[in-house]
Design a protein around this motif. Sequence first.
Motif, PDB file in Angstrom:
ATOM      1  N   VAL A 148       0.829  -1.204   0.000  1.00 34.61           N
ATOM      2  CA  VAL A 148       0.000   0.000   0.000  1.00 34.61           C
ATOM      3  C   VAL A 148       0.862   1.252   0.000  1.00 34.61           C
ATOM      4  O   VAL A 148       0.625   2.193  -0.768  1.00 34.61           O
ATOM      5  CB  VAL A 148      -0.955   0.005   1.210  1.00 34.61           C
ATOM      6  CG1 VAL A 148      -1.711   1.325   1.311  1.00 34.61           C
ATOM      7  CG2 VAL A 148      -1.946  -1.148   1.118  1.00 34.61           C
ATOM      8  N   ALA A 149       1.882   1.280   0.850  1.00 42.58           N
ATOM      9  CA  ALA A 149       2.728   2.467   0.962  1.00 42.58           C
ATOM     10  C   ALA A 149       3.523   2.723  -0.315  1.00 42.58           C
ATOM     11  O   ALA A 149       3.642   3.872  -0.762  1.00 42.58           O
ATOM     12  CB  ALA A 149       3.676   2.322   2.155  1.00 42.58           C
ATOM     13  N   VAL A 150       4.051   1.669  -0.905  1.00 44.04           N
ATOM     14  CA  VAL A 150       4.819   1.812  -2.141  1.00 44.04           C
ATOM     15  C   VAL A 150       3.923   2.351  -3.257  1.00 44.04           C
ATOM     16  O   VAL A 150       4.320   3.255  -4.015  1.00 44.04           O
ATOM     17  CB  VAL A 150       5.454   0.471  -2.542  1.00 44.04           C
ATOM     18  CG1 VAL A 150       5.994   0.523  -3.972  1.00 44.04           C
ATOM     19  CG2 VAL A 150       6.577   0.104  -1.564  1.00 44.04           C
ATOM     20  N   ARG A 151       2.713   1.840  -3.341  1.00 46.45           N
ATOM     21  CA  ARG A 151       1.797   2.320  -4.379  1.00 46.45           C
ATOM     22  C   ARG A 151       1.377   3.766  -4.122  1.00 46.45           C
ATOM     23  O   ARG A 151       1.294   4.575  -5.043  1.00 46.45           O
ATOM     24  CB  ARG A 151       0.556   1.436  -4.440  1.00 46.45           C
ATOM     25  CG  ARG A 151      -0.313   1.716  -5.664  1.00 46.45           C
ATOM     26  CD  ARG A 151      -1.615   0.977  -5.596  1.00 46.45           C
ATOM     27  NE  ARG A 151      -2.379   1.386  -4.428  1.00 46.45           N
ATOM     28  CZ  ARG A 151      -3.598   0.918  -4.144  1.00 46.45           C
ATOM     29  NH1 ARG A 151      -4.147   0.000  -4.911  1.00 46.45           N
ATOM     30  NH2 ARG A 151      -4.238   1.344  -3.085  1.00 46.45           N
ATOM     31  N   LYS A 152       1.139   4.109  -2.862  1.00 46.83           N
ATOM     32  CA  LYS A 152       0.739   5.479  -2.513  1.00 46.83           C
ATOM     33  C   LYS A 152       1.794   6.487  -2.945  1.00 46.83           C
ATOM     34  O   LYS A 152       1.472   7.606  -3.371  1.00 46.83           O
ATOM     35  CB  LYS A 152       0.494   5.573  -1.009  1.00 46.83           C
ATOM     36  CG  LYS A 152       0.038   6.938  -0.536  1.00 46.83           C
ATOM     37  CD  LYS A 152      -0.213   6.947   0.961  1.00 46.83           C
ATOM     38  CE  LYS A 152      -0.645   8.333   1.445  1.00 46.83           C
ATOM     39  NZ  LYS A 152      -0.859   8.362   2.914  1.00 46.83           N
ATOM     40  N   LEU A 153       3.069   6.099  -2.858  1.00 45.03           N
ATOM     41  CA  LEU A 153       4.166   6.985  -3.230  1.00 45.03           C
ATOM     42  C   LEU A 153       4.583   6.821  -4.697  1.00 45.03           C
ATOM     43  O   LEU A 153       5.587   7.397  -5.128  1.00 45.03           O
ATOM     44  CB  LEU A 153       5.360   6.727  -2.316  1.00 45.03           C
ATOM     45  CG  LEU A 153       5.127   7.084  -0.839  1.00 45.03           C
ATOM     46  CD1 LEU A 153       6.267   6.570   0.029  1.00 45.03           C
ATOM     47  CD2 LEU A 153       4.952   8.585  -0.662  1.00 45.03           C
ATOM     48  N   ASN A 154       3.808   6.032  -5.441  1.00 44.98           N
ATOM     49  CA  ASN A 154       4.058   5.820  -6.880  1.00 44.98           C
ATOM     50  C   ASN A 154       5.464   5.288  -7.157  1.00 44.98           C
ATOM     51  O   ASN A 154       6.148   5.726  -8.086  1.00 44.98           O
ATOM     52  CB  ASN A 154       3.829   7.126  -7.663  1.00 44.98           C
ATOM     53  CG  ASN A 154       2.380   7.572  -7.633  1.00 44.98           C
ATOM     54  OD1 ASN A 154       1.476   6.761  -7.861  1.00 44.98           O
ATOM     55  ND2 ASN A 154       2.154   8.847  -7.344  1.00 44.98           N
ATOM     56  N   LEU A 155       5.878   4.317  -6.349  1.00 42.39           N
ATOM     57  CA  LEU A 155       7.210   3.746  -6.497  1.00 42.39           C
ATOM     58  C   LEU A 155       7.165   2.266  -6.888  1.00 42.39           C
ATOM     59  O   LEU A 155       8.140   1.536  -6.712  1.00 42.39           O
ATOM     60  CB  LEU A 155       7.995   3.916  -5.194  1.00 42.39           C
ATOM     61  CG  LEU A 155       8.387   5.363  -4.849  1.00 42.39           C
ATOM     62  CD1 LEU A 155       8.947   5.452  -3.432  1.00 42.39           C
ATOM     63  CD2 LEU A 155       9.401   5.903  -5.860  1.00 42.39           C
ATOM     64  N   GLN A 156       6.034   1.823  -7.461  1.00 35.22           N
ATOM     65  CA  GLN A 156       5.875   0.403  -7.793  1.00 35.22           C
ATOM     66  C   GLN A 156       6.897  -0.079  -8.814  1.00 35.22           C
ATOM     67  O   GLN A 156       7.256  -1.259  -8.829  1.00 35.22           O
ATOM     68  CB  GLN A 156       4.475   0.116  -8.348  1.00 35.22           C
ATOM     69  CG  GLN A 156       3.321   0.573  -7.498  1.00 35.22           C
ATOM     70  CD  GLN A 156       2.783   1.925  -7.913  1.00 35.22           C
ATOM     71  OE1 GLN A 156       3.529   2.881  -8.044  1.00 35.22           O
ATOM     72  NE2 GLN A 156       1.482   1.998  -8.123  1.00 35.22           N
ATOM     73  N   THR A 157       7.355   0.806  -9.677  1.00 34.01           N
ATOM     74  CA  THR A 157       8.315   0.378 -10.705  1.00 34.01           C
ATOM     75  C   THR A 157       9.733   0.288 -10.163  1.00 34.01           C
ATOM     76  O   THR A 157      10.620  -0.247 -10.828  1.00 34.01           O
ATOM     77  CB  THR A 157       8.300   1.352 -11.904  1.00 34.01           C
ATOM     78  OG1 THR A 157       8.644   2.672 -11.450  1.00 34.01           O
ATOM     79  CG2 THR A 157       6.923   1.379 -12.553  1.00 34.01           C
TER      80      THR A 157
END
Length: 237
Positions: free
Chosen positions: A171-180
């Motif tokens: 959730v946190a990684v996606r919230k910060l737009n760092l999934q890639t």
Amino acid sequence: MWRIAVAWVSLLAAAPSQAQDLIRLARIADIPDQYVGGEMLRAVYAKLNIKLEFEDVPGKRALALSSAGEVDGEIQRIGTLSRDYPTLVQVTPAINYIEPAVFTTKLHFDVAGWDSIRDYSIGIVRGVGSSESGTRGMARVTATTGLESMVKMLDADRFDVMVTDLFSGLVAVRKLNLQTRIYPLSPPLERIHIYHYLHERHRALVPKVGQVIAQMEASGELATLREALVKQILSTP
């Protein structure tokens, strides 16, 4: 905070209309799994006609407040908490579980328990008992003030890996737009059952809450509720 509309709403609506008692629980701020556990407990307490409120604070502050009786307890913590905080009484059975996982930006390896990350520099969230316990004795551990700050530090290469529960990390990684850039390694480090705790002044309430948790667990209601909460949070833009 996440806005969730799931099955527990109907449970609350079905509760008796007379004035409710109130319990205030410490909730570790910005940890998605703490939110899930809180909403699961809200459904549990509704069956006892008790209203819940939450105090969102950092992990160490949460324990200071709850163990001193400034709030009524903790949403969910590891099973050994009472050993270090004897004023907090464990409610059984477990209310939830977490799966501590390793997140990284560069590494690729199969995780084989906590010892498999011993040689790396590691970020954890201060006050999260599972991470503190799992990395105890390791040489290069950085305790951060919160989950999102830890994710940003990993992105800035301040350490090799970070450890948090898999769901909250995603959730946190996606919230910060760092999934890639930031991804979890498999499998999780372990699965840990976690327990609700009440301050000792509520000792008489402990078996009543435990009985409701056991009933909801046996019926499958608790698992269904957790699944719905996790799914909705992960699918929320």
